[in-house]
Design a protein around this motif. Structure first.
Motif, PDB file in Angstrom:
ATOM      1  N   LYS A 107      14.162  -5.135 -14.662  1.00 32.38           N
ATOM      2  CA  LYS A 107      14.550  -5.013 -13.265  1.00 32.38           C
ATOM      3  C   LYS A 107      13.910  -3.783 -12.631  1.00 32.38           C
ATOM      4  N   ARG A 108      13.809  -2.709 -13.390  1.00 30.77           N
ATOM      5  CA  ARG A 108      13.188  -1.492 -12.860  1.00 30.77           C
ATOM      6  C   ARG A 108      11.708  -1.721 -12.561  1.00 30.77           C
ATOM      7  N   PHE A 109      11.054  -2.455 -13.437  1.00 31.15           N
ATOM      8  CA  PHE A 109       9.635  -2.745 -13.225  1.00 31.15           C
ATOM      9  C   PHE A 109       9.447  -3.588 -11.962  1.00 31.15           C
ATOM     10  N   ALA A 110      10.273  -4.616 -11.784  1.00 27.49           N
ATOM     11  CA  ALA A 110      10.184  -5.474 -10.606  1.00 27.49           C
ATOM     12  C   ALA A 110      10.460  -4.671  -9.339  1.00 27.49           C
ATOM     13  N   ALA A 145       9.976  -1.435  -8.976  1.00 26.79           N
ATOM     14  CA  ALA A 145       8.835  -0.542  -8.776  1.00 26.79           C
ATOM     15  C   ALA A 145       7.663  -1.288  -8.144  1.00 26.79           C
ATOM     16  N   VAL A 146       7.402  -2.503  -8.583  1.00 27.20           N
ATOM     17  CA  VAL A 146       6.321  -3.311  -8.015  1.00 27.20           C
ATOM     18  C   VAL A 146       6.625  -3.646  -6.557  1.00 27.20           C
ATOM     19  N   ALA A 147       7.857  -4.008  -6.270  1.00 26.06           N
ATOM     20  CA  ALA A 147       8.234  -4.342  -4.896  1.00 26.06           C
ATOM     21  C   ALA A 147       8.087  -3.132  -3.977  1.00 26.06           C
ATOM     22  N   LEU A 148       8.525  -1.981  -4.410  1.00 29.01           N
ATOM     23  CA  LEU A 148       8.400  -0.770  -3.606  1.00 29.01           C
ATOM     24  C   LEU A 148       6.942  -0.371  -3.403  1.00 29.01           C
ATOM     25  N   ALA A 149       6.137  -0.516  -4.438  1.00 29.55           N
ATOM     26  CA  ALA A 149       4.716  -0.189  -4.323  1.00 29.55           C
ATOM     27  C   ALA A 149       4.029  -1.126  -3.332  1.00 29.55           C
ATOM     28  N   THR A 150       4.402  -2.396  -3.369  1.00 31.12           N
ATOM     29  CA  THR A 150       3.830  -3.365  -2.433  1.00 31.12           C
ATOM     30  C   THR A 150       4.204  -3.009  -1.000  1.00 31.12           C
ATOM     31  N   LEU A 151       5.454  -2.661  -0.766  1.00 33.15           N
ATOM     32  CA  LEU A 151       5.887  -2.273   0.579  1.00 33.15           C
ATOM     33  C   LEU A 151       5.187  -0.998   1.044  1.00 33.15           C
ATOM     34  N   ALA A 152       4.999  -0.071   0.126  1.00 26.59           N
ATOM     35  CA  ALA A 152       4.352   1.195   0.483  1.00 26.59           C
ATOM     36  C   ALA A 152       2.908   0.975   0.912  1.00 26.59           C
ATOM     37  N   VAL A 153       2.239   0.001   0.331  1.00 23.97           N
ATOM     38  CA  VAL A 153       0.848  -0.275   0.671  1.00 23.97           C
ATOM     39  C   VAL A 153       0.755  -1.173   1.900  1.00 23.97           C
ATOM     40  N   CYS A 154       1.558  -2.194   1.978  1.00 23.59           N
ATOM     41  CA  CYS A 154       1.459  -3.184   3.054  1.00 23.59           C
ATOM     42  C   CYS A 154       1.999  -2.676   4.384  1.00 23.59           C
ATOM     43  N   GLY A 155       2.996  -1.823   4.367  1.00 22.15           N
ATOM     44  CA  GLY A 155       3.587  -1.312   5.603  1.00 22.15           C
ATOM     45  C   GLY A 155       2.581  -0.623   6.495  1.00 22.15           C
ATOM     46  N   PRO A 156       1.890   0.405   6.008  1.00 29.33           N
ATOM     47  CA  PRO A 156       0.907   1.078   6.872  1.00 29.33           C
ATOM     48  C   PRO A 156      -0.274   0.198   7.254  1.00 29.33           C
ATOM     49  N   VAL A 157      -0.691  -0.694   6.385  1.00 29.54           N
ATOM     50  CA  VAL A 157      -1.823  -1.565   6.693  1.00 29.54           C
ATOM     51  C   VAL A 157      -1.457  -2.499   7.836  1.00 29.54           C
ATOM     52  N   SER A 158      -0.274  -3.097   7.798  1.00 28.21           N
ATOM     53  CA  SER A 158       0.117  -4.003   8.878  1.00 28.21           C
ATOM     54  C   SER A 158       0.334  -3.238  10.168  1.00 28.21           C
ATOM     55  N   ALA A 159       0.781  -1.992  10.105  1.00 27.08           N
ATOM     56  CA  ALA A 159       0.966  -1.189  11.310  1.00 27.08           C
ATOM     57  C   ALA A 159      -0.362  -0.893  11.985  1.00 27.08           C
ATOM     58  N   VAL A 160      -1.397  -0.698  11.212  1.00 22.45           N
ATOM     59  CA  VAL A 160      -2.722  -0.436  11.781  1.00 22.45           C
ATOM     60  C   VAL A 160      -3.203  -1.645  12.566  1.00 22.45           C
ATOM     61  N   PHE A 161      -3.031  -2.835  12.011  1.00 27.18           N
ATOM     62  CA  PHE A 161      -3.505  -4.032  12.688  1.00 27.18           C
ATOM     63  C   PHE A 161      -2.612  -4.409  13.872  1.00 27.18           C
ATOM     64  N   ALA A 162      -1.366  -4.054  13.844  1.00 29.35           N
ATOM     65  CA  ALA A 162      -0.453  -4.379  14.928  1.00 29.35           C
ATOM     66  C   ALA A 162      -0.498  -3.351  16.052  1.00 29.35           C
ATOM     67  N   ALA A 163      -1.132  -2.219  15.826  1.00 28.50           N
ATOM     68  CA  ALA A 163      -1.108  -1.130  16.787  1.00 28.50           C
ATOM     69  C   ALA A 163      -1.915  -1.420  18.040  1.00 28.50           C
ATOM     70  N   THR A 164      -2.967  -2.197  17.949  1.00 30.85           N
ATOM     71  CA  THR A 164      -3.803  -2.428  19.108  1.00 30.85           C
ATOM     72  C   THR A 164      -3.569  -3.821  19.674  1.00 30.85           C
ATOM     73  N   ALA A 165      -3.661  -3.909  20.980  1.00 31.95           N
ATOM     74  CA  ALA A 165      -3.567  -5.200  21.643  1.00 31.95           C
ATOM     75  C   ALA A 165      -4.958  -5.832  21.645  1.00 31.95           C
ATOM     76  N   PRO A 166      -5.023  -7.147  21.752  1.00 31.88           N
ATOM     77  CA  PRO A 166      -6.344  -7.757  21.877  1.00 31.88           C
ATOM     78  C   PRO A 166      -7.044  -7.182  23.111  1.00 31.88           C
ATOM     79  N   CYS A 167      -8.289  -6.799  22.960  1.00 35.32           N
ATOM     80  CA  CYS A 167      -8.987  -6.129  24.049  1.00 35.32           C
ATOM     81  C   CYS A 167      -9.127  -7.031  25.272  1.00 35.32           C
ATOM     82  N   GLU A 168      -9.169  -8.335  25.073  1.00 32.24           N
ATOM     83  CA  GLU A 168      -9.267  -9.244  26.209  1.00 32.24           C
ATOM     84  C   GLU A 168      -8.032  -9.142  27.107  1.00 32.24           C
ATOM     85  N   GLU A 169      -6.864  -8.992  26.488  1.00 30.58           N
ATOM     86  CA  GLU A 169      -5.625  -8.856  27.254  1.00 30.58           C
ATOM     87  C   GLU A 169      -5.593  -7.524  28.002  1.00 30.58           C
ATOM     88  N   THR A 170      -6.036  -6.475  27.349  1.00 34.58           N
ATOM     89  CA  THR A 170      -6.066  -5.160  27.987  1.00 34.58           C
ATOM     90  C   THR A 170      -7.062  -5.155  29.137  1.00 34.58           C
TER      91      THR A 170
END
Length: 85
Positions: free
Chosen positions: A2-5, A7-32
């Motif tokens: 359970k600890r290993f699972a 740890a894997v889940a937390l590591a995945t969230l730690a990596v995916c959270g900032p990556v998705s925030a980068v892509f969600a931060a900008t609006a499509p330039c056509e809309e802007t």
């Protein structure tokens, strides 16, 4: 196990959270760009400000065509700032 699972889940969230925030931060330039042009249509600007807005819009369109939405949106935001929006 359970600890290993956990740890894997937390590591995945730690990596995916900032990556998705980068892509969600900008609006499509056509809309802007649509928002910029709508604001530009109603703005009363001096000739110097019109030239600056036009220059920033051109640079933004160039970056938008190169699929660089973040930099395009930055140029469009600068143009909006010149217009006081």
């Amino acid at each position: 196990m359970k600890r290993f699972a956990l740890a894997v889940a937390l590591a995945t969230l730690a990596v995916c959270g900032p990556v998705s925030a980068v892509f969600a931060a900008t609006a499509p330039c056509e809309e802007t760009l649509k928002a910029l042009r709508a604001a530009e249509a109603t703005a009363k600007l001096s000739d110097a400000d019109k030239n600056k807005v036009s220059e920033l819009e051109t640079k933004g369109i160039e970056r938008c065509n190169a699929d660089d939405d973040k930099r395009a949106d930055d140029f469009f935001a600068q143009a909006m700032k010149v217009m006081g929006k």
